[in-house]
Design a protein around this motif. Structure first.
Motif, PDB file in Angstrom:
ATOM      1  N   GLU A 162      88.178  38.148 -14.449  1.00  0.00           N
ATOM      2  CA  GLU A 162      87.270  37.006 -14.589  1.00  0.00           C
ATOM      3  C   GLU A 162      85.820  37.379 -14.343  1.00  0.00           C
ATOM      4  OE1 GLU A 162      88.899  33.766 -12.290  1.00  0.00           O
ATOM      5  OE2 GLU A 162      90.780  33.783 -13.426  1.00  0.00           O
ATOM      6  N   ASP A 163      85.462  38.605 -14.650  1.00  0.00           N
ATOM      7  CA  ASP A 163      84.114  39.146 -14.433  1.00  0.00           C
ATOM      8  C   ASP A 163      83.818  40.046 -15.627  1.00  0.00           C
ATOM      9  OD1 ASP A 163      81.880  40.663 -13.625  1.00  0.00           O
ATOM     10  OD2 ASP A 163      82.534  40.731 -11.539  1.00  0.00           O
ATOM     11  N   ASP A 164      82.780  39.710 -16.398  1.00  0.00           N
ATOM     12  CA  ASP A 164      82.519  40.454 -17.630  1.00  0.00           C
ATOM     13  C   ASP A 164      81.369  41.454 -17.553  1.00  0.00           C
ATOM     14  OD1 ASP A 164      80.332  38.772 -17.621  1.00  0.00           O
ATOM     15  OD2 ASP A 164      80.826  37.772 -19.511  1.00  0.00           O
ATOM     16  N   VAL A 165      80.844  41.729 -16.380  1.00  0.00           N
ATOM     17  CA  VAL A 165      79.699  42.634 -16.260  1.00  0.00           C
ATOM     18  C   VAL A 165      80.046  44.038 -16.758  1.00  0.00           C
ATOM     19  CG1 VAL A 165      78.097  43.730 -14.642  1.00  0.00           C
ATOM     20  CG2 VAL A 165      78.618  41.300 -14.417  1.00  0.00           C
ATOM     21  N   LEU A 166      81.138  44.624 -16.267  1.00  0.00           N
ATOM     22  CA  LEU A 166      81.532  45.962 -16.725  1.00  0.00           C
ATOM     23  C   LEU A 166      81.939  45.961 -18.193  1.00  0.00           C
ATOM     24  CD1 LEU A 166      83.601  47.537 -13.798  1.00  0.00           C
ATOM     25  CD2 LEU A 166      81.302  48.112 -14.557  1.00  0.00           C
ATOM     26  N   LEU A 167      82.493  44.867 -18.655  1.00  0.00           N
ATOM     27  CA  LEU A 167      82.871  44.746 -20.060  1.00  0.00           C
ATOM     28  C   LEU A 167      81.643  44.869 -20.954  1.00  0.00           C
ATOM     29  CD1 LEU A 167      84.871  43.972 -22.358  1.00  0.00           C
ATOM     30  CD2 LEU A 167      84.318  41.600 -21.822  1.00  0.00           C
ATOM     31  N   HIS A 168      80.588  44.136 -20.634  1.00  0.00           N
ATOM     32  CA  HIS A 168      79.364  44.207 -21.442  1.00  0.00           C
ATOM     33  C   HIS A 168      78.737  45.605 -21.373  1.00  0.00           C
ATOM     34  CE1 HIS A 168      79.060  40.129 -22.960  1.00  0.00           C
ATOM     35  NE2 HIS A 168      79.535  39.727 -21.793  1.00  0.00           N
ATOM     36  N   SER A 183      83.773  33.827 -18.904  1.00  0.00           N
ATOM     37  CA  SER A 183      84.089  34.492 -17.637  1.00  0.00           C
ATOM     38  C   SER A 183      82.871  34.423 -16.736  1.00  0.00           C
ATOM     39  CB  SER A 183      84.507  35.937 -17.881  1.00  0.00           C
ATOM     40  OG  SER A 183      83.472  36.630 -18.530  1.00  0.00           O
ATOM     41  N   HIS A 184      83.089  34.752 -15.502  1.00  0.00           N
ATOM     42  CA  HIS A 184      82.025  34.671 -14.509  1.00  0.00           C
ATOM     43  C   HIS A 184      81.206  35.958 -14.528  1.00  0.00           C
ATOM     44  CE1 HIS A 184      84.370  31.285 -13.183  1.00  0.00           C
ATOM     45  NE2 HIS A 184      85.419  32.072 -13.029  1.00  0.00           N
ATOM     46  N   HIS A 185      79.912  35.811 -14.337  1.00  0.00           N
ATOM     47  CA  HIS A 185      79.044  36.977 -14.184  1.00  0.00           C
ATOM     48  C   HIS A 185      78.917  37.201 -12.681  1.00  0.00           C
ATOM     49  CE1 HIS A 185      78.034  36.663 -18.400  1.00  0.00           C
ATOM     50  NE2 HIS A 185      77.785  35.389 -18.207  1.00  0.00           N
ATOM     51  N   ARG A 193      86.617  54.117 -30.907  1.00  0.00           N
ATOM     52  CA  ARG A 193      87.615  53.938 -29.847  1.00  0.00           C
ATOM     53  C   ARG A 193      88.081  52.486 -29.771  1.00  0.00           C
ATOM     54  NH1 ARG A 193      84.609  55.999 -24.675  1.00  0.00           N
ATOM     55  NH2 ARG A 193      82.907  54.954 -25.782  1.00  0.00           N
ATOM     56  N   VAL A 194      89.153  52.288 -29.016  1.00  0.00           N
ATOM     57  CA  VAL A 194      89.685  50.953 -28.749  1.00  0.00           C
ATOM     58  C   VAL A 194      89.532  50.692 -27.255  1.00  0.00           C
ATOM     59  CG1 VAL A 194      91.726  49.485 -28.791  1.00  0.00           C
ATOM     60  CG2 VAL A 194      91.353  51.128 -30.649  1.00  0.00           C
ATOM     61  N   LEU A 195      88.823  49.638 -26.909  1.00  0.00           N
ATOM     62  CA  LEU A 195      88.669  49.259 -25.509  1.00  0.00           C
ATOM     63  C   LEU A 195      89.852  48.390 -25.113  1.00  0.00           C
ATOM     64  CD1 LEU A 195      86.904  49.423 -22.975  1.00  0.00           C
ATOM     65  CD2 LEU A 195      85.749  47.340 -23.752  1.00  0.00           C
ATOM     66  N   VAL A 196      90.627  48.872 -24.153  1.00  0.00           N
ATOM     67  CA  VAL A 196      91.794  48.152 -23.653  1.00  0.00           C
ATOM     68  C   VAL A 196      91.412  47.568 -22.298  1.00  0.00           C
ATOM     69  CG1 VAL A 196      94.213  48.311 -22.984  1.00  0.00           C
ATOM     70  CG2 VAL A 196      93.362  49.673 -24.913  1.00  0.00           C
ATOM     71  N   ILE A 197      91.456  46.237 -22.213  1.00  0.00           N
ATOM     72  CA  ILE A 197      90.941  45.519 -21.053  1.00  0.00           C
ATOM     73  C   ILE A 197      92.078  44.815 -20.325  1.00  0.00           C
ATOM     74  CG2 ILE A 197      89.322  43.747 -20.287  1.00  0.00           C
ATOM     75  CD1 ILE A 197      88.089  44.181 -23.255  1.00  0.00           C
ATOM     76  N   ASP A 198      92.302  45.220 -19.092  1.00  0.00           N
ATOM     77  CA  ASP A 198      93.263  44.533 -18.234  1.00  0.00           C
ATOM     78  C   ASP A 198      92.506  43.436 -17.497  1.00  0.00           C
ATOM     79  OD1 ASP A 198      95.033  43.613 -16.339  1.00  0.00           O
ATOM     80  OD2 ASP A 198      95.612  45.604 -15.622  1.00  0.00           O
ATOM     81  N   GLY A 199      92.634  42.223 -18.002  1.00  0.00           N
ATOM     82  CA  GLY A 199      91.996  41.072 -17.381  1.00  0.00           C
ATOM     83  C   GLY A 199      92.930  40.320 -16.451  1.00  0.00           C
ATOM     84  N   GLY A 200      93.994  40.990 -16.030  1.00  0.00           N
ATOM     85  CA  GLY A 200      94.938  40.372 -15.109  1.00  0.00           C
ATOM     86  C   GLY A 200      95.749  39.248 -15.735  1.00  0.00           C
ATOM     87  N   GLY A 201      95.684  39.107 -17.056  1.00  0.00           N
ATOM     88  CA  GLY A 201      96.429  38.044 -17.720  1.00  0.00           C
ATOM     89  C   GLY A 201      95.889  36.655 -17.426  1.00  0.00           C
ATOM     90  N   SER A 202      94.640  36.583 -16.976  1.00  0.00           N
ATOM     91  CA  SER A 202      94.065  35.291 -16.594  1.00  0.00           C
ATOM     92  C   SER A 202      93.967  34.340 -17.777  1.00  0.00           C
ATOM     93  CB  SER A 202      92.670  35.484 -16.001  1.00  0.00           C
ATOM     94  OG  SER A 202      92.067  34.218 -15.750  1.00  0.00           O
ATOM     95  N   HIS A 203      94.344  33.102 -17.522  1.00  0.00           N
ATOM     96  CA  HIS A 203      94.206  32.023 -18.495  1.00  0.00           C
ATOM     97  C   HIS A 203      93.164  31.001 -18.024  1.00  0.00           C
ATOM     98  CE1 HIS A 203      98.199  33.489 -19.808  1.00  0.00           C
ATOM     99  NE2 HIS A 203      97.717  33.173 -20.976  1.00  0.00           N
ATOM    100  N   ARG A 204      92.315  31.402 -17.083  1.00  0.00           N
ATOM    101  CA  ARG A 204      91.326  30.476 -16.531  1.00  0.00           C
ATOM    102  C   ARG A 204      89.949  30.591 -17.167  1.00  0.00           C
ATOM    103  NH1 ARG A 204      92.310  31.025 -10.140  1.00  0.00           N
ATOM    104  NH2 ARG A 204      91.228  32.971 -10.586  1.00  0.00           N
ATOM    105  N   LEU A 211      87.359  36.436 -21.447  1.00  0.00           N
ATOM    106  CA  LEU A 211      86.596  37.652 -21.158  1.00  0.00           C
ATOM    107  C   LEU A 211      85.688  38.046 -22.313  1.00  0.00           C
ATOM    108  CD1 LEU A 211      89.189  39.947 -19.354  1.00  0.00           C
ATOM    109  CD2 LEU A 211      87.067  38.995 -18.408  1.00  0.00           C
ATOM    110  N   VAL A 212      86.113  37.799 -23.531  1.00  0.00           N
ATOM    111  CA  VAL A 212      85.351  38.207 -24.709  1.00  0.00           C
ATOM    112  C   VAL A 212      85.025  36.986 -25.555  1.00  0.00           C
ATOM    113  CG1 VAL A 212      85.466  39.513 -26.878  1.00  0.00           C
ATOM    114  CG2 VAL A 212      86.345  40.523 -24.768  1.00  0.00           C
TER     115      VAL A 212
END
Length: 161
Positions: A44-50, A120-122, A60-71, A74-75
């Motif tokens: 629930e934090d997109d800082v590293l994603l950006h 997501s939260h910053h 490449r393919v960015l594979v993001i483990d967002g913990g399965g959050s449905h709250r 992320l993108v």
């Protein structure tokens, strides 16, 4: 590059291929995509994603483990546009996306669990890059190779094509 995951499974039946459980929905115009994996683990934090999407993707393919959050998502459209502009082949998100109508107009492959309208939260940029992450029955590691099409996602520890 043209391939079918079913054909790869048949052709490389003697190799250890990991096959993701079918929990993802397709987004983006590219229904078929592949490339070396880069991993990212955030919640629930997109800082590293950006930051990651601002790097040259180089196919490449960015594979993001967002913990399965449905709250939250992320993108969204901005992150996906950055991915396209910087040459990422695809995104696989163990979490949600938003702006799906816009995502579906972009020339990139995206797989995510669901959509969610909230961003997501910053926060502080908490998370990890290039570490082993596991979800959907697959262990993803930076440097592995991912192949995705309409039938699913397979991951190999070395390039198949």
């Amino acid at each position: 590059m043209s391939f079918r995951t079913a054909d790869l499974c048949d052709r490389f039946a003697d190799r250890h291929l990991q096959i993701a459980e079918p929990i993802f929905k397709p987004y983006g115009q590219s229904t078929v995509f592949s490339g070396p994996v880069k991993t990212l683990k955030v919640f629930e934090d997109d800082v590293l994603l950006h930051k990651a999407l601002a790097e040259p993707g180089a196919g490449r393919v960015l594979v993001i483990d967002g913990g399965g959050s449905h709250r939250c998502a992320l993108v969204g459209a901005d992150a996906a546009r950055d991915a396209v502009a910087n040459g990422w082949a695809g995104l696989v998100i163990y979490g949600c996306v938003r702006d799906s109508a816009v995502l579906n107009t972009l020339p990139i492959g995206i797989r995510a669990m669901h959509t969610h309208p909230a961003p997501s939260h910053h926060r502080r940029g908490a998370g990890e890059q290039d570490t082993l992450i596991s979800f959907s029955g697959v262990n993803f590691k930076t440097g592995y190779f991912l192949y995705a099409d309409e039938d699913g996602i397979i991951v190999a520890d070395s390039e198949l094509l």
